[in-house]
Design a protein around this motif. Sequence first.
Motif: not given
Length: 414
Positions: A138-150, A183-198
């Motif tokens: 599993v590749v976890a691309i972390n610190k998405m908040d620091l790139v504006g959840n792009s 805690g985005d997409n770790i246990v609960d789905r992130s509201k900051n990245m609605p484009w991710y559906t996995g």
Amino acid sequence: MDLLRFITAGSVDDGKSTLIGRLLFDTKNILADQMEAIERASKSRNDGEIDLALLTDGLRSEREQGITIDVAYKYFQTPNRKFISIDAPGHIQYTRNMVTGASNADLAIILVDARHGVAEQTRRHSLIASMLGIPHVVVAINKMDLVGNSEDAFLEIAKTYQDLALKLNIKDLTIIPVSALNGDNIVDRSKNMPWYTGETLLSVLENVNVLKDKNTTDGRFSVQYVIRPQTEELHDYRGYAGRLQSGSLRKGEAVKILPSGTESKIARIEFGGQEIIEAGVFESVTILLEDDVDISRGDMIVSVDNSPIVSQDIEALVCWMDDRKTLKAGDKYLLQHGTARTKCSVRSIEYQIDINSYEKLDEVESLKLNDVARIVLRTAQPIAYDPYQQNRANGAAILIDETSNVTVGACMVE
């Protein structure tokens, strides 16, 4: 419930310890006194935030420097599965610790900093995960908040890693955008990245099928100890205690003892003092045979119809782990394979693997710390082994320095 062993790996400051801390925190696997201790230890932070990395970084030097030095193991569970998390250090000088931690892992979580993308340690740890035959990555691309959840930033890094994975032996790959801190997409789905559906990370960990990864066909029993009580009531008792590394063995089955090649039949199998009909993979049992056979520690009991390779000439991929000495052709070591230990010599270094390009480098004279290469060994006694990619349990070995008794190399027999 079944058990999943997973390791977190990646570069320095990619957030491996924070990710494990977030998993423990959000699954409510932290005791109240642990939380109080973490809150007290976090008071020195200027932002006042709780440092979840402190849940795994337990050494004083780790907390002072804010880095992971040694492998940290944490045990937790959810209603669906039990877990052992293995937090590996990211610094290059501690790569050998990562190899140690990953050797028994079912799944690897490789973290990538969304700001920096795929780094050298990402490539090194991915190569090691591939070499060790870890079935799921599993590749976890972390610190998405620091790139504006792009989404674009995520897709660019995901594409880079997918191209890298094509050169490796990765059977099952999942890529997830996360923020361990928030805690985005770790246990609960992130509201900051609605484009991710996995799936979320926990969902992957809970649902990955690890039972199918066990080798249940190649019966390999390594003898650890010969039980010979020699008492009046057990005058003729001769049992062979050990662990079934893979496959299964049944009472009455015709077996072969390696490396001698002597054949016999299983008269009895005991587990916890009670007789059982069949022993399965990873079970520690005692086997009694119908015939009196010369068997000692290091021998292997296998099915007559399914035998491993028995040879004194061994080719293996090695990750060199000694920071004081190099490996050269002609060097002599001890080879530990299962319970068997024998002297060996390095016949040649076939090639070294370039960490960045994964290309094979020829005409290599020596290996230094963290180098990965294919070598040829000649052992003093025959070894009964399977190719590592076919049977991880019976294809792994270590090289030991004869004078210091230090483990200097991790081998995957090919």
